[in-house]
Design an enzyme around this catalytic site. Structure first.
Site, PDB file in Angstrom:
ATOM      1  N   ASN A 133       0.863  -1.179   0.000  1.00  7.86           N
ATOM      2  CA  ASN A 133       0.000   0.000   0.000  1.00  7.86           C
ATOM      3  C   ASN A 133       0.900   1.230   0.000  1.00  7.86           C
ATOM      4  O   ASN A 133       1.500   1.563   1.018  1.00  7.86           O
ATOM      5  CB  ASN A 133      -0.883  -0.045   1.257  1.00  7.86           C
ATOM      6  CG  ASN A 133      -1.728   1.198   1.418  1.00  7.86           C
ATOM      7  OD1 ASN A 133      -1.766   2.066   0.540  1.00  7.86           O
ATOM      8  ND2 ASN A 133      -2.407   1.293   2.548  1.00  7.86           N
ATOM      9  N   LYS A 190       0.128   4.254  -0.285  1.00  9.24           N
ATOM     10  CA  LYS A 190      -0.511   5.425   0.348  1.00  9.24           C
ATOM     11  C   LYS A 190      -0.275   6.684  -0.494  1.00  9.24           C
ATOM     12  O   LYS A 190      -0.186   6.602  -1.712  1.00  9.24           O
ATOM     13  CB  LYS A 190      -0.018   5.577   1.797  1.00  9.24           C
ATOM     14  CG  LYS A 190      -0.226   4.286   2.601  1.00  9.24           C
ATOM     15  CD  LYS A 190      -0.087   4.477   4.079  1.00  9.24           C
ATOM     16  CE  LYS A 190      -0.322   3.140   4.787  1.00  9.24           C
ATOM     17  NZ  LYS A 190      -0.259   3.226   6.224  1.00  9.24           N
ATOM     18  N   HIS A 219      -9.734   0.889   4.780  1.00 14.37           N
ATOM     19  CA  HIS A 219      -8.473   1.090   5.496  1.00 14.37           C
ATOM     20  C   HIS A 219      -8.724   2.008   6.697  1.00 14.37           C
ATOM     21  O   HIS A 219      -9.514   2.942   6.617  1.00 14.37           O
ATOM     22  CB  HIS A 219      -7.424   1.704   4.563  1.00 14.37           C
ATOM     23  CG  HIS A 219      -6.058   1.697   5.158  1.00 14.37           C
ATOM     24  ND1 HIS A 219      -5.660   2.631   6.095  1.00 14.37           N
ATOM     25  CD2 HIS A 219      -5.018   0.841   5.004  1.00 14.37           C
ATOM     26  CE1 HIS A 219      -4.420   2.351   6.474  1.00 14.37           C
ATOM     27  NE2 HIS A 219      -4.007   1.274   5.827  1.00 14.37           N
ATOM     28  N   GLU A 225      -7.103   4.356   7.931  1.00 13.33           N
ATOM     29  CA  GLU A 225      -6.865   5.788   7.692  1.00 13.33           C
ATOM     30  C   GLU A 225      -8.076   6.426   7.029  1.00 13.33           C
ATOM     31  O   GLU A 225      -8.369   7.609   7.231  1.00 13.33           O
ATOM     32  CB  GLU A 225      -5.590   5.974   6.850  1.00 13.33           C
ATOM     33  CG  GLU A 225      -4.351   5.716   7.699  1.00 13.33           C
ATOM     34  CD  GLU A 225      -3.112   5.291   6.926  1.00 13.33           C
ATOM     35  OE1 GLU A 225      -3.098   5.403   5.685  1.00 13.33           O
ATOM     36  OE2 GLU A 225      -2.158   4.842   7.582  1.00 13.33           O
ATOM     37  N   GLU A 261      -5.560  -5.326  10.512  1.00 15.00           N
ATOM     38  CA  GLU A 261      -4.568  -4.283  10.753  1.00 15.00           C
ATOM     39  C   GLU A 261      -4.889  -3.559  12.056  1.00 15.00           C
ATOM     40  O   GLU A 261      -5.710  -2.631  12.065  1.00 15.00           O
ATOM     41  CB  GLU A 261      -4.580  -3.274   9.611  1.00 15.00           C
ATOM     42  CG  GLU A 261      -4.178  -3.865   8.285  1.00 15.00           C
ATOM     43  CD  GLU A 261      -3.581  -2.799   7.374  1.00 15.00           C
ATOM     44  OE1 GLU A 261      -2.442  -2.993   6.942  1.00 15.00           O
ATOM     45  OE2 GLU A 261      -4.238  -1.781   7.122  1.00 15.00           O
ATOM     46  N   GLY A 283       2.165   2.069  10.875  1.00 16.54           N
ATOM     47  CA  GLY A 283       3.107   3.176  10.753  1.00 16.54           C
ATOM     48  C   GLY A 283       3.785   3.548  12.065  1.00 16.54           C
ATOM     49  O   GLY A 283       4.402   4.607  12.173  1.00 16.54           O
ATOM     50  N   SER A 334       3.171  -2.287  10.355  1.00 18.75           N
ATOM     51  CA  SER A 334       4.628  -2.273  10.580  1.00 18.75           C
ATOM     52  C   SER A 334       5.308  -3.587  10.204  1.00 18.75           C
ATOM     53  O   SER A 334       6.280  -3.998  10.852  1.00 18.75           O
ATOM     54  CB  SER A 334       4.956  -1.885  12.031  1.00 18.75           C
ATOM     55  OG  SER A 334       4.461  -0.583  12.315  1.00 18.75           O
TER      56      SER A 334
HETATM   57  P1  PGA Z   1       2.567   0.153   7.730  1.00 16.95           P
HETATM   58  O1  PGA Z   1       1.112   0.350   7.082  1.00 16.95           O
HETATM   59  O2  PGA Z   1       3.140  -1.099   7.150  1.00 16.95           O
HETATM   60  O3  PGA Z   1       3.346   1.383   7.310  1.00 16.95           O
HETATM   61  O4  PGA Z   1       2.391   0.058   9.190  1.00 16.95           O
HETATM   62  C1  PGA Z   1       0.265  -0.737   6.886  1.00 16.95           C
HETATM   63  C2  PGA Z   1      -1.013  -0.276   6.238  1.00 16.95           C
HETATM   64  O5  PGA Z   1      -1.487   0.809   6.552  1.00 16.95           O
HETATM   65  O6  PGA Z   1      -1.585  -1.003   5.399  1.00 16.95           O
END
Ligand code: PGA
Length: 257
Positions: free
Chosen positions: A11, A13, A101, A103, A173, A179, A219
């Protein structure tokens, strides 16, 4: 990972212009060539502005990576300024679409109902949803992880033909792990992925439960992937930050195989 092909998804982003994305997919192609990768499906999810460029490189160089999107609207077309429809994505050979997601839920007010509509629209357009679920730290600390993630999943699958559910991907997740450099333990990842699979079994039957792929995300990196993906119910990873580095992402793909 019993009988299911793991799926490792990057992803990207809101990173990478279309020119940078072209470089990353080309480097990823070389890195994957050098990776001992058996029976792993791989997808990358660029920003909308880079989809066409990445698709062109994937097609021209026959790169064994599927194109993915990070979001989608639920209508085919209409007066929805700024939105992108499932039909538009399918026309670009997009195969996987991330829906729900955290976010998007957190910063853009996506509700369970919107996620469910996006999931069904993705299926209608012939693409595979990657449906994200996850608990916040407060929910985890209160002991509500199971109820939260199963509740989100049930809401997302509402009204979906059970026969279609076997082909779906779900990503567990934990919001506090995205992140942040913090992970669930491999045991936690396995336990929650297993709980999601049983929830699929309850709503949609044994075939759906056996077929649905449940990714872990939060992460994940080249150093921790093998451990986090070792559980029998963990079918790959949804990777954010570490997917921007082609060599690191290829190593995660290797660890999933
Ligand atoms: P990350 O993000 O690996 O940077 O923690 C995962 C995601 O949001 O899918």
């Amino acid at each position: 990972m019993t009988g299911r092909r793991p799926l490792v998804s990057g992803n990207w982003k809101m990173h990478l212009t279309h020119l940078e994305a072209i470089q990353v997919i080309q480097k990823l192609s070389y890195a994957l060539d050098r990776t001992d990768r058996q029976a792993v499906d791989v997808s990358v999810h660029p920003a909308f502005t880079a989809l066409r460029s990445v698709q062109t490189v994937i097609d021209a160089d026959e790169i064994p990576v599927a194109l993915g999107a990070q979001d989608v609207h639920w209508e085919e077309k209409g007066a929805w300024t700024g939105e992108v429809s499932p039909v538009m994505l399918a026309k670009l050979n997009v195969r996987y679409v991330i829906v729900g997601h955290s976010e998007r839920r957190q910063h853009f007010g996506e509700t369970d109902d919107m996620v469910a509509r996006k999931l069904r629209a993705t299926l209608r357009a012939g693409m595979t949803p990657i449906c994200c679920v996850g608990e916040t730290l407060a929910q985890r600390d209160a002991g509500h992880t199971h109820d939260v993630v199963v509740g989100q999943l049930r809401a997302a699958l509402d009204g979906v033909d059970p026969a279609a559910v076997a082909g779906l991907a779900v990503a567990y997740e934990p919001v506090w792990a995205i992140g942040t450099g913090r992970n669930a333990t491999p045991d936690d990842a396995q336990a929650v992925c297993a709980a999601l699979r049983s929830a699929v079994g309850e709503c949609c039957g044994a075939d759906a439960a056996a077929g649905v792929r449940v990714q872990y995300g939060g992460s994940v990196n080249a150093g921790n992937a093998a451990e986090l993906l070792a559980g029998p119910d963990v079918d790959g990873a949804l990777v954010g930050g570490a997917s921007l580095d082609p060599d690191g992402f290829a190593a995660i793909v290797g660890a999933a195989g």
